[in-house]
Design a protein around this motif. Structure first.
Motif, PDB file in Angstrom:
ATOM      1  N   ALA A 155      -4.427  44.801 -37.105  1.00 39.89           N
ATOM      2  CA  ALA A 155      -4.604  43.516 -37.775  1.00 39.89           C
ATOM      3  C   ALA A 155      -3.370  42.638 -37.627  1.00 39.89           C
ATOM      4  CB  ALA A 155      -4.927  43.741 -39.254  1.00 39.89           C
ATOM      5  N   ALA A 156      -2.187  43.235 -37.698  1.00 37.53           N
ATOM      6  CA  ALA A 156      -0.953  42.458 -37.573  1.00 37.53           C
ATOM      7  C   ALA A 156      -0.844  41.825 -36.194  1.00 37.53           C
ATOM      8  CB  ALA A 156       0.254  43.349 -37.847  1.00 37.53           C
ATOM      9  N   VAL A 157      -1.189  42.585 -35.144  1.00 39.57           N
ATOM     10  CA  VAL A 157      -1.153  42.038 -33.789  1.00 39.57           C
ATOM     11  C   VAL A 157      -2.227  40.974 -33.609  1.00 39.57           C
ATOM     12  CG1 VAL A 157      -1.361  42.587 -31.330  1.00 39.57           C
ATOM     13  CG2 VAL A 157      -0.185  44.173 -32.867  1.00 39.57           C
ATOM     14  N   SER A 184     -10.299  39.958 -23.019  1.00 39.52           N
ATOM     15  CA  SER A 184      -9.183  39.027 -23.201  1.00 39.52           C
ATOM     16  C   SER A 184      -8.104  39.564 -24.140  1.00 39.52           C
ATOM     17  CB  SER A 184      -9.692  37.683 -23.737  1.00 39.52           C
ATOM     18  OG  SER A 184     -10.374  37.837 -24.975  1.00 39.52           O
ATOM     19  N   TRP A 185      -8.483  40.375 -25.144  1.00 35.09           N
ATOM     20  CA  TRP A 185      -7.498  40.796 -26.131  1.00 35.09           C
ATOM     21  C   TRP A 185      -6.553  41.842 -25.520  1.00 35.09           C
ATOM     22  CZ3 TRP A 185      -5.880  44.621 -29.833  1.00 35.09           C
ATOM     23  CH2 TRP A 185      -5.082  44.075 -30.845  1.00 35.09           C
ATOM     24  N   GLY A 186      -5.282  41.517 -25.498  1.00 35.22           N
ATOM     25  CA  GLY A 186      -4.284  42.361 -24.867  1.00 35.22           C
ATOM     26  C   GLY A 186      -3.909  41.881 -23.483  1.00 35.22           C
ATOM     27  N   GLN A 187      -4.756  41.025 -22.901  1.00 36.08           N
ATOM     28  CA  GLN A 187      -4.467  40.459 -21.579  1.00 36.08           C
ATOM     29  C   GLN A 187      -3.971  39.024 -21.682  1.00 36.08           C
ATOM     30  OE1 GLN A 187      -6.863  39.107 -17.520  1.00 36.08           O
ATOM     31  NE2 GLN A 187      -7.810  40.566 -18.903  1.00 36.08           N
ATOM     32  N   LEU A 188      -4.564  38.255 -22.591  1.00 40.01           N
ATOM     33  CA  LEU A 188      -4.179  36.867 -22.792  1.00 40.01           C
ATOM     34  C   LEU A 188      -3.369  36.738 -24.079  1.00 40.01           C
ATOM     35  CD1 LEU A 188      -7.506  35.033 -21.851  1.00 40.01           C
ATOM     36  CD2 LEU A 188      -5.584  35.651 -20.358  1.00 40.01           C
ATOM     37  N   ASP A 189      -2.626  35.667 -24.168  1.00 38.94           N
ATOM     38  CA  ASP A 189      -1.743  35.434 -25.313  1.00 38.94           C
ATOM     39  C   ASP A 189      -2.471  34.601 -26.363  1.00 38.94           C
ATOM     40  OD1 ASP A 189       0.405  35.145 -27.018  1.00 38.94           O
ATOM     41  OD2 ASP A 189       1.367  33.569 -25.817  1.00 38.94           O
ATOM     42  N   THR A 192      -4.209  35.003 -30.773  1.00 34.48           N
ATOM     43  CA  THR A 192      -4.605  35.802 -31.927  1.00 34.48           C
ATOM     44  C   THR A 192      -6.035  35.434 -32.282  1.00 34.48           C
ATOM     45  OG1 THR A 192      -3.757  34.165 -33.495  1.00 34.48           O
ATOM     46  CG2 THR A 192      -2.245  35.925 -32.805  1.00 34.48           C
ATOM     47  N   ILE A 193      -6.666  36.255 -33.074  1.00 30.77           N
ATOM     48  CA  ILE A 193      -8.078  36.018 -33.395  1.00 30.77           C
ATOM     49  C   ILE A 193      -8.301  34.674 -34.089  1.00 30.77           C
ATOM     50  CG2 ILE A 193      -9.944  36.832 -34.905  1.00 30.77           C
ATOM     51  CD1 ILE A 193      -9.399  39.632 -33.923  1.00 30.77           C
ATOM     52  N   PRO A 194      -7.448  34.245 -35.025  1.00 34.23           N
ATOM     53  CA  PRO A 194      -7.678  32.918 -35.617  1.00 34.23           C
ATOM     54  C   PRO A 194      -7.675  31.789 -34.585  1.00 34.23           C
ATOM     55  CG  PRO A 194      -6.199  34.176 -37.001  1.00 34.23           C
ATOM     56  CD  PRO A 194      -6.376  34.974 -35.734  1.00 34.23           C
ATOM     57  N   ASP A 195      -6.990  31.967 -33.452  1.00 27.82           N
ATOM     58  CA  ASP A 195      -6.992  30.937 -32.419  1.00 27.82           C
ATOM     59  C   ASP A 195      -8.392  30.670 -31.885  1.00 27.82           C
ATOM     60  OD1 ASP A 195      -4.209  30.733 -32.584  1.00 27.82           O
ATOM     61  OD2 ASP A 195      -3.883  32.182 -30.969  1.00 27.82           O
TER      62      ASP A 195
END
Length: 440
Positions: A112-114, A240-245, A247-250
Motif C-alpha cells: 500500500a505504501a508503494v 504497468s505497476w512496477g514498470q511505469l512511474d 501511484t494508484i491515485p494517479d
C-alpha cells in the motif's frame, strides 16, 4: 566439427553476454540509485546495468525478449523465496496459524505504501488475473439492460470475464477498437464517442498498458470522461505497476488490479486488488465469504491455500524495486525500447504498434510486418527469430488490424542484446517484405 560451448555462445552474439549471469557466485549485491538522481542518467549507463544483470540468473542459450509474461526474480529474491519455502516446510501449519497473518498484514502495508494508498484498500491475490476477475464478477451495480464495455487490446481473460456478465447479469457487451496508429487525441476521441453512443455503459474495463502491443493509455483522462458519463472503471494495471512511474491515485479509478510477479519481480502467484474505501460496498464479497467481515476488503478475495512462501517473499522484491526506483526502471526500459525501435522503424514493411510519445509506452512494444497479419505469419516470425538468432519473442493476437510480435526487454537486458535483435529484425523484414503475398 564439434563447436565448443564457448564458441557456440560467442557465435550467438548477444546471447553470449548472458553467460556470466548463470555462473555460480556471479551474483553481486543489487545496486541502488541515490535519491534525487535524474533517471535518464543511469538509464544509459551500461556498466550500472551490467551490475544489475549480474543479480539475475538467466539462461545463456537465448536472449529473452519475452519478459512481459513473468518478471523473473533477482537472486536476492530467489534466495529469500527458497528460505521461505524451507521455513514453511519446516514450521508447516504452526507458521500459518501463528505469525503468518501478522506478516501478511505487514506485507499488505508495504504494498500500500508503494502504491500510494491505505492498507485497508489492498487485498492480496494470486496475480492480476484473479484481482481483475474478482472486481469484474463482484461489481454489483449492474442491472439488466445496462452495458459493459472493453477494447480489442484488453487482456483476453478479462474480455471473457466481461462477456460472462452478459449471461449472469443480463447486460449488453460492447467492444471498441483502439486506433492504429494511436495518439493521445485519437484514443480519447474513441472513448468519448463510444460512451456518448452507448449512454447506458455502467462499467468500463481499461488497460493501463495492454499485453498485446504495449500501448499505454491516458487512463486518468479516460477515467474522468467515464465518470462524467456515469460510468465506473476497472483498471488493469498488471503490466504497468512496477514498470511505469505512478501511484494508484494517479489513475483516478476506484477499482484496480495489479500483478506482483511481473515488474516488481516477486515470485509467481502474487498480486493485489485495490478498491477505494468509499466504494467497497459496490464489490460483492467473494462467494459470500465470511472469513472477514463485509467491511474488510479481504472478504473480496478467497483464494484457498496460497503459495504462502511466495507471499512472504514480496518484501524482498519491493526492497529491490525501491533501490532502483520506478523512475529509473521506467527510463531504462524506455531506453531499451527506443534503441531497437529507432533502428527498425524506417525499414520498409516494419510497423511499430506504439507511438513515439513516451507517455504512451514503456518496455513492451509490438511490431508487424506488412502483409503478415495472421496467427501463422507471426508465429513463424517469432519462430525464425528464435531458430536463426536465438532471440525469444512471442506472437500476440487481438488487435483489430491483425496479429503481431511482442518484444519485451527486462532490467537484465543489455544494449548489445537489443542491437542484436534490431539487426535480426532488419534482415528478417527485408526478406519477408520483399515476398509479401498480394492481398485479396
Amino acid at each position: 566439427m564439434t563447436m565448443s560451448r564457448r564458441r557456440m555462445l560467442s557465435a550467438l552474439g548477444g546471447v553470449g553476454a548472458a553467460v556470466g549471469r548463470d555462473l555460480p557466485g556471479s551474483c553481486c549485491e543489487f545496486p541502488s540509485v541515490p535519491a534525487g538522481t535524474d533517471p535518464e542518467q543511469p538509464a544509459r549507463d551500461e556498466e550500472f546495468w551490467r551490475t544489475v544483470a549480474r543479480t539475475y540468473r538467466v539462461s545463456p542459450e537465448f536472449t529473452n525478449l519475452e519478459n512481459g509474461y513473468y518478471g523473473i526474480m533477482a537472486e536476492p529474491v530467489r534466495r529469500a523465496y527458497h528460505r521461505n519455502v524451507d521455513r514453511l516446510n519446516s514450521d508447516s501449519s504452526r507458521l500459518l496459524r501463528s505469525t503468518y497473518k501478522a506478516e501478511a498484514e505487514q506485507i499488505r502495508q508495504r504494498i500500500a505504501a508503494v502504491a500510494g494508498v491505505s492498507a485497508a484498500e489492498i487485498a492480496l491475490t494470486r496475480g492480476g488475473t484473479e484481482a481483475l476477475q474478482n472486481l469484474i464478477a463482484g461489481y454489483r451495480r449492474l442491472q439488466p439492460g445496462d452495458t459493459v464495455m472493453y477494447a480489442d487490446l484488453d487482456y483476453q481473460s478479462m474480455q471473457y470475464a466481461m462477456d460472462w456478465l452478459r449471461d449472469r447479469r443480463g447486460v449488453r457487451v460492447e467492444k471498441i477498437v483502439i486506433p492504429e496508429p494511436a495518439t493521445h487525441e485519437a484514443v480519447l476521441e474513441v472513448y468519448t464517442r463510444a460512451l456518448r453512443d452507448h449512454p447506458r455503459v455502467r462499467l468500463l474495463l481499461l488497460s493501463h498498458m495492454n499485453n498485446r502491443t504495449g500501448l499505454v493509455l491516458p487512463v486518468r483522462d479516460i477515467v474522468d470522461i467515464a465518470h462524467t458519463a456515469g460510468t465506473d472503471v476497472i483498471v488493469d494495471a498488471a503490466h504497468s505497476w512496477g514498470q511505469l512511474d505512478f501511484t494508484i491515485p494517479d489513475l483516478g479509478a476506484d477499482f484496480v488490479g495489479c500483478s506482483l510477479h511481473k515488474w516488481i519481480g516477486a515470485p509467481l502467484g502474487t498480486g493485489f486488488l485495490y478498491i477505494r474505501k468509499e466504494r467497497l460496498a459496490d464489490i460483492d464479497p467473494a462467494f459470500a465469504d465470511q472469513t472477514y467481515p463485509a467491511t474488510d476488503i479481504r472478504s473480496r478475495v478467497h483464494s484457498g491455500t496460497l503459495d504462502f512462501a511466495a507471499v512472504l517473499t514480496v518484501p524482498q522484491a519491493l526492497d529491490l524495486h525501491r533501490r532502483l526506483g520506478a523512475p529509473t526502471k521506467q527510463a531504462r526500459l524506455r531506453f531499451l525500447r527506443d534503441r531497437w525501435v529507432d533502428q527498425v522503424k524506417d525499414v520498409a514493411g516494419v510497423q511499430i504498434l506504439t507511438p513515439d510519445d513516451p507517455a504512451m509506452y514503456g518496455a513492451i512494444t509490438s511490431f508487424r510486418i506488412s502483409g503478415r497479419t495472421t496467427q501463422a505469419d507471426n508465429e513463424q516470425i517469432s519462430h525464425e527469430l528464435l531458430q536463426r538468432h536465438r532471440i525469444f519473442t512471442v506472437r500476440r493476437g487481438g488487435p483489430a488490424r491483425g496479429d503481431c510480435v511482442r518484444v519485451t526487454p527486462a532490467l537484465f537486458t543489455s544494449r548489445d542484446d537489443i542491437d542484436g535483435f534490431a539487426a535480426a529484425l532488419r534482415g528478417l523484414a527485408r526478406r519477408l517484405h520483399g515476398s509479401v503475398r498480394p492481398s485479396r
